[in-house]
Enzyme design. Structure first.
Site, PDB file in Angstrom:
ATOM      1  N   ASP A  97       0.822  -1.200   0.186  1.00 36.62           N
ATOM      2  CA  ASP A  97       0.001   0.041   0.045  1.00 36.62           C
ATOM      3  C   ASP A  97       0.928   1.240  -0.001  1.00 36.62           C
ATOM      4  O   ASP A  97       1.847   1.320   0.639  1.00 36.62           O
ATOM      5  CB  ASP A  97      -0.997   0.025   1.215  1.00 36.62           C
ATOM      6  CG  ASP A  97      -1.944   0.969   1.116  1.00 36.62           C
ATOM      7  OD1 ASP A  97      -2.528   1.259   0.311  1.00 36.62           O
ATOM      8  OD2 ASP A  97      -2.395   1.490   2.247  1.00 36.62           O
ATOM      9  N   ASP A 144       1.611   5.073  -5.443  1.00 37.89           N
ATOM     10  CA  ASP A 144       1.170   6.333  -5.037  1.00 37.89           C
ATOM     11  C   ASP A 144       1.851   7.625  -5.328  1.00 37.89           C
ATOM     12  O   ASP A 144       3.008   8.011  -5.116  1.00 37.89           O
ATOM     13  CB  ASP A 144       1.128   6.577  -3.410  1.00 37.89           C
ATOM     14  CG  ASP A 144       0.340   7.789  -2.912  1.00 37.89           C
ATOM     15  OD1 ASP A 144      -0.013   8.685  -3.667  1.00 37.89           O
ATOM     16  OD2 ASP A 144       0.177   8.059  -1.666  1.00 37.89           O
ATOM     17  N   GLU A 173      -3.987   6.802  -7.083  1.00 42.64           N
ATOM     18  CA  GLU A 173      -4.711   7.856  -6.285  1.00 42.64           C
ATOM     19  C   GLU A 173      -4.875   8.922  -7.086  1.00 42.64           C
ATOM     20  O   GLU A 173      -3.776   9.324  -7.848  1.00 42.64           O
ATOM     21  CB  GLU A 173      -4.085   7.955  -5.066  1.00 42.64           C
ATOM     22  CG  GLU A 173      -5.017   8.983  -4.156  1.00 42.64           C
ATOM     23  CD  GLU A 173      -4.434   9.184  -2.802  1.00 42.64           C
ATOM     24  OE1 GLU A 173      -4.598  10.491  -2.620  1.00 42.64           O
ATOM     25  OE2 GLU A 173      -4.163   8.273  -2.269  1.00 42.64           O
TER      26      GLU A 173
END
Length: 282
Positions: A84, A106, A136
């Site tokens: 993540d 990210d 994102e």
């Protein structure tokens, strides 16, 4: 049971208009609590390890991933392993060897153009190795000590047209969007923009991901799933439960020095929290 891929779990959830919960792993006890909570709720779940968690473990991705994977394989619940909030390309490239089936790359702090370029390259690399890639667009806020953002400020929330262009340009498998939640919230007071969620659902053809779900009330989460959210990320809520239980035990038993005595109630509190979130999203 064997590890399941995140892509399989997401596809299954989306096909039945349900959602999949993903929980952050920091310690071995987090992984154990997630597995136990998933078993209690008779539900699949994702064990996700962030770049920050890897840094906490001295940068040793293989060790923390191996521990989480071992817990998942020993569980009767369908569980997957997800990397993540990866900013480091080197860490992303270590995901395959470490056994991850998915990663959230990210690049949200980059300009839109640079975000697209970096994310498209991450997707190309991941897809060549069978790795499902989330990215994102928008500003969720609250990450790495940042102050939570005003979800209604200009430029904060994800724009549906920009989201559609972003998905098309990058080829990502799922999109994390800014719709009113924030990372690191310790109180569940966030109000989501459900109209925006529905518009985003119509605009893009990939599953939507809600980050910062620890601060979102149960009914808001249920409405978000009904509006189109497919992956629900939870992290801080586990830490809040763990710390509260440990603090209560030590206050009641101040002479305790054996960490197993206070870690056990902390782990149990996290298990109950996991089961609650899984039951909430149905």
């Amino acid at each position: 049971m064997p590890l399941v891929t995140t892509g399989e779990l997401i596809t299954s959830a989306a096909s039945t208009h349900q959602a999949l919960a993903a929980f952050n792993v920091i310690t071995l006890e987090h992984a154990e609590a997630i597995a136990t909570g998933a078993e209690r709720a008779n539900s699949p779940a994702v064990l996700q390890i962030s770049e920050n968690a890897v840094k906490f473990h001295g940068g040793n991705l293989l060790a923390v991933a191996a521990a989480a994977a071992a817990v998942a394989r020993a569980s009767s619940a369908p569980l997957s392993l997800h990397l993540d909030h990866v900013v480091s390309v080197d860490l992303l490239h270590a995901a395959h060897e470490a056994g991850f089936s998915s990663a959230m790359f990210d690049a949200s702090k980059l300009s839109y153009e640079d975000n697209v370029k970096a994310t498209a390259e991450a997707v190309r690399w991941g897809h060549e190795r069978g790795i499902w890639i989330e990215a994102e667009l928008g500003k969720v806020g609250g990450k790495d000590g940042e102050a939570p953002l005003d979800a209604h400020a200009p430029g904060v929330r994800t724009d549906p047209q920009e989201a559609a262009a972003y998905v098309a340009a990058t080829g990502i498998d799922a999109l994390a969007v800014a719709v009113g939640s924030s990372h690191a919230m310790t109180e569940r007071t966030a109000a989501l923009d459900h109209t925006l969620i529905a518009r985003l659902k119509e605009a893009v053809q990939v599953p939507l991901v809600l980050h910062g779900s620890s601060g979102v009330p149960d009914e808001e989460i249920r409405r978000a799933v009904a509006s189109g959210m497919v992956k629900i990320n939870v992290g801080t809520a586990l830490n809040t439960a763990f710390t509260g239980a440990v603090r209560a035990y030590l206050e009641a038993n101040p002479s305790t020095v054996d960490p197993r005595k206070y870690i056990a109630p902390g782990r149990e509190a996290m298990s109950a929290t996991v089961a609650h979130f899984l039951t909430t999203i149905g």
